[in-house]
Motif scaffolding. Structure first.
Motif, PDB file in Angstrom:
ATOM      1  N   ILE A 129       0.867  -1.182   0.000  1.00 51.24           N
ATOM      2  CA  ILE A 129       0.000   0.000   0.000  1.00 51.24           C
ATOM      3  C   ILE A 129       0.902   1.230   0.000  1.00 51.24           C
ATOM      4  CG2 ILE A 129      -1.800   1.227   1.248  1.00 51.24           C
ATOM      5  CD1 ILE A 129      -2.613  -1.430   2.477  1.00 51.24           C
ATOM      6  N   PRO A 130       0.792   2.095  -1.005  1.00 51.65           N
ATOM      7  CA  PRO A 130       1.737   3.217  -1.113  1.00 51.65           C
ATOM      8  C   PRO A 130       1.602   4.202   0.032  1.00 51.65           C
ATOM      9  CG  PRO A 130      -0.050   3.469  -2.688  1.00 51.65           C
ATOM     10  CD  PRO A 130      -0.212   2.109  -2.085  1.00 51.65           C
ATOM     11  N   LEU A 133      -0.305   0.795   6.849  1.00 51.35           N
ATOM     12  CA  LEU A 133       0.264   2.131   7.040  1.00 51.35           C
ATOM     13  C   LEU A 133      -0.210   2.719   8.373  1.00 51.35           C
ATOM     14  CD1 LEU A 133      -0.182   3.662   3.472  1.00 51.35           C
ATOM     15  CD2 LEU A 133       1.869   2.645   4.460  1.00 51.35           C
ATOM     16  N   PRO A 134       0.727   3.167   9.212  1.00 52.27           N
ATOM     17  CA  PRO A 134       0.306   3.768  10.481  1.00 52.27           C
ATOM     18  C   PRO A 134      -0.057   5.245  10.358  1.00 52.27           C
ATOM     19  CG  PRO A 134       2.681   3.629  10.393  1.00 52.27           C
ATOM     20  CD  PRO A 134       2.177   3.011   9.114  1.00 52.27           C
ATOM     21  N   CYS A 135       0.138   5.820   9.145  1.00 56.05           N
ATOM     22  CA  CYS A 135      -0.012   7.265   8.986  1.00 56.05           C
ATOM     23  C   CYS A 135      -1.308   7.672   8.296  1.00 56.05           C
ATOM     24  CB  CYS A 135       1.182   7.817   8.208  1.00 56.05           C
ATOM     25  SG  CYS A 135       1.492   6.950   6.646  1.00 56.05           S
ATOM     26  N   LEU A 136      -2.223   6.744   8.064  1.00 49.10           N
ATOM     27  CA  LEU A 136      -3.473   7.084   7.392  1.00 49.10           C
ATOM     28  C   LEU A 136      -4.302   8.028   8.251  1.00 49.10           C
ATOM     29  CD1 LEU A 136      -4.495   3.599   5.962  1.00 49.10           C
ATOM     30  CD2 LEU A 136      -3.637   5.554   4.669  1.00 49.10           C
ATOM     31  N   PRO A 142      -0.746  -1.481  13.612  1.00 49.17           N
ATOM     32  CA  PRO A 142      -0.122  -0.286  14.192  1.00 49.17           C
ATOM     33  C   PRO A 142      -0.997   0.317  15.296  1.00 49.17           C
ATOM     34  CG  PRO A 142      -0.161  -0.178  11.788  1.00 49.17           C
ATOM     35  CD  PRO A 142      -1.042  -1.311  12.175  1.00 49.17           C
ATOM     36  N   PRO A 143      -0.417   0.682  16.426  1.00 51.30           N
ATOM     37  CA  PRO A 143      -1.216   1.346  17.469  1.00 51.30           C
ATOM     38  C   PRO A 143      -1.842   2.648  16.990  1.00 51.30           C
ATOM     39  CG  PRO A 143       0.918   0.616  18.319  1.00 51.30           C
ATOM     40  CD  PRO A 143       0.965   0.446  16.844  1.00 51.30           C
ATOM     41  N   GLU A 144      -1.231   3.253  15.952  1.00 49.75           N
ATOM     42  CA  GLU A 144      -1.754   4.520  15.440  1.00 49.75           C
ATOM     43  C   GLU A 144      -3.146   4.387  14.828  1.00 49.75           C
ATOM     44  OE1 GLU A 144       2.672   4.702  15.571  1.00 49.75           O
ATOM     45  OE2 GLU A 144       1.175   3.268  14.857  1.00 49.75           O
ATOM     46  N   ILE A 145      -3.553   3.154  14.512  1.00 48.74           N
ATOM     47  CA  ILE A 145      -4.911   2.959  13.985  1.00 48.74           C
ATOM     48  C   ILE A 145      -5.941   3.468  14.991  1.00 48.74           C
ATOM     49  CG2 ILE A 145      -6.597   1.185  13.302  1.00 48.74           C
ATOM     50  CD1 ILE A 145      -4.565   1.660  11.186  1.00 48.74           C
ATOM     51  N   GLY A 146      -5.597   3.435  16.258  1.00 50.04           N
ATOM     52  CA  GLY A 146      -6.506   3.932  17.282  1.00 50.04           C
ATOM     53  C   GLY A 146      -6.758   5.424  17.201  1.00 50.04           C
TER      54      GLY A 146
END
Length: 382
Positions: free
Chosen positions: A105-106, A130-133, A191-195
């Protein structure tokens, strides 16, 4: 022109529609590759789902920087997602599910600040999530106030939610946000960032190769209605903080390697059946049948002291030995007698053996044990 029986390729004459904003040929029999002339800077909404389109996305829509909706799901597209996808600053709905796309996934998707829904399900994507979405739920209200006729959605979209595909009308899509990456070959941990995507309503990461624990940060998804993490290789315990998801209507962590206790049967979690947890042998607690507490056997009733037990056991053992010895001896004798009775040759050989043994013992006793007691008689001197 959707929902017809059009076939063949997309006509090249569409290239002359310079002010075309909405292009809808969904649910037809359109085949061939995506034409390179789809580069109009005025295109806002493209609906080409449920056709037979092939080829890659590399040379299509490169200059359509104002795209809001790109629905190419349910086709036969191949290749990867082009990196120019990051230039679509207004892109809100990206639906590429049910194709043959592959690759990672780009990271350019992280440049998009106006995303409402991404559907990349049922492809062959690999790599990590990706954790930055980022997802923004208020985009439609802002755009409708400023440009009500230009940015309003024109057509419904088919989106999978709660394990079922629904056709959402434009009025509902204004409130619909989510991420569907199911049925791919994604690996690594969640990724924890999904939260941090606390505005999304759908999160589907099922049927991948994800490992590691379920992040505790998923309890921050306060608006999520469907959370599907099933059919992966996740391990560890289910975070008990997930019971804070009061909007949750569908939940599944089935077929993983999870262990420990299931979340408390409170609020929304009291409505989930064992199918939400099955396929995790080390998981326990309701609504599963296996309990987390092992039953302790009751203490034995009071009986004789230890010394008395040892004495009685010795007596019992001696009695058992005597009985078993006598029974075994009798059985051996009966067995020998039965064999000799049925076989006359063995009987004669047995009797000869007994007679020989008796004679041998007799002469042994006479020659060795009785020898000192013999009286020697001297011959008289002449």
């Amino acid at each position: 022109m959707s929902d017809n029986h059009f076939s063949g390729r997309v006509p090249s004459s569409f290239d002359f529609l310079l002010y075309l904003q909405v292009f809808d040929l969904s649910n037809n029999n359109i085949s061939g590759t995506l034409p390179s002339f789809f580069n109009s800077s005025n295109l806002l909404h493209v609906y080409l789902s449920r056709n037979m389109l092939q080829g890659s996305l590399e040379h299509a829509f490169q200059k359509s920087f104002e795209l809001i909706t790109l629905d190419l799901s349910h086709n036969h597209l191949t290749g990867s997602i082009p990196k120019w996808i990051g230039e679509f600053s207004q892109l809100s709905f990206l639906l590429l599910g049910y194709n043959n796309l592959y690759g990672s996934i780009p990271t350019q998707l992280c440049k998009l600040n106006e995303l409402s829904f991404i559907d990349l399900s049922h492809n062959n994507f690999s790599g990590h999530i990706l954790p930055c979405l980022r997802f923004k739920s208020s985009i439609w209200f802002i755009l409708l106030e400023e440009y009500p006729s230009e940015y309003s959605l024109r057509e419904p979209l088919v989106i999978a939610s709660k394990s079922v595909s629904y056709s959402y009308s434009p009025s509902i899509l204004y409130y619909m946000t989510g991420l569907d990456l199911s049925c791919n070959s994604l690996s690594g941990a969640i990724p924890p960032e999904i939260g941090n995507l606390n505005h999304i309503h759908v999160l589907n990461l099922s049927n991948n190769h994800l490992i590691g624990p379920i992040p505790q940060t998923l309890s921050n998804l306060s608006e999520v209605e469907s959370l599907d993490l099933s059919n992966n290789s996740l391990n560890g315990e289910i975070p008990p903080q997930l019971v804070q998801l009061h909007s949750l209507a569908y939940f599944s962590v089935a077929n993983n390697n999870l262990s420990g206790k299931t979340p408390e049967m409170v609020a929304q979690f009291s409505t989930f059946s064992k199918s939400s947890y099955e396929g995790n042998p080390l998981l326990c607690g309701p609504p599963l049948l296996n309990s987390c507490t092992k039953e302790v056997p009751p203490p034995p009733p009071p009986g004789p002291s230890t010394d008395e037990k040892e004495e009685s056991s010795v007596i019992i053992d001696a009695q058992v030995f005597c009985v078993s010895f006598v029974v075994t001896y009798i059985m051996v004798l009966l067995g020998i007698a039965a064999v000799l009775y049925m076989n006359p040759d063995w009987r004669r050989a047995w009797f000869n053996f007994i007679e020989k043994s008796i004679n041998t013992c007799y002469y042994f006793v006479v020659d060795n044990l009785l020898k000192p007691f013999r009286i020697r008689v001297r011959k008289p001197l002449v």
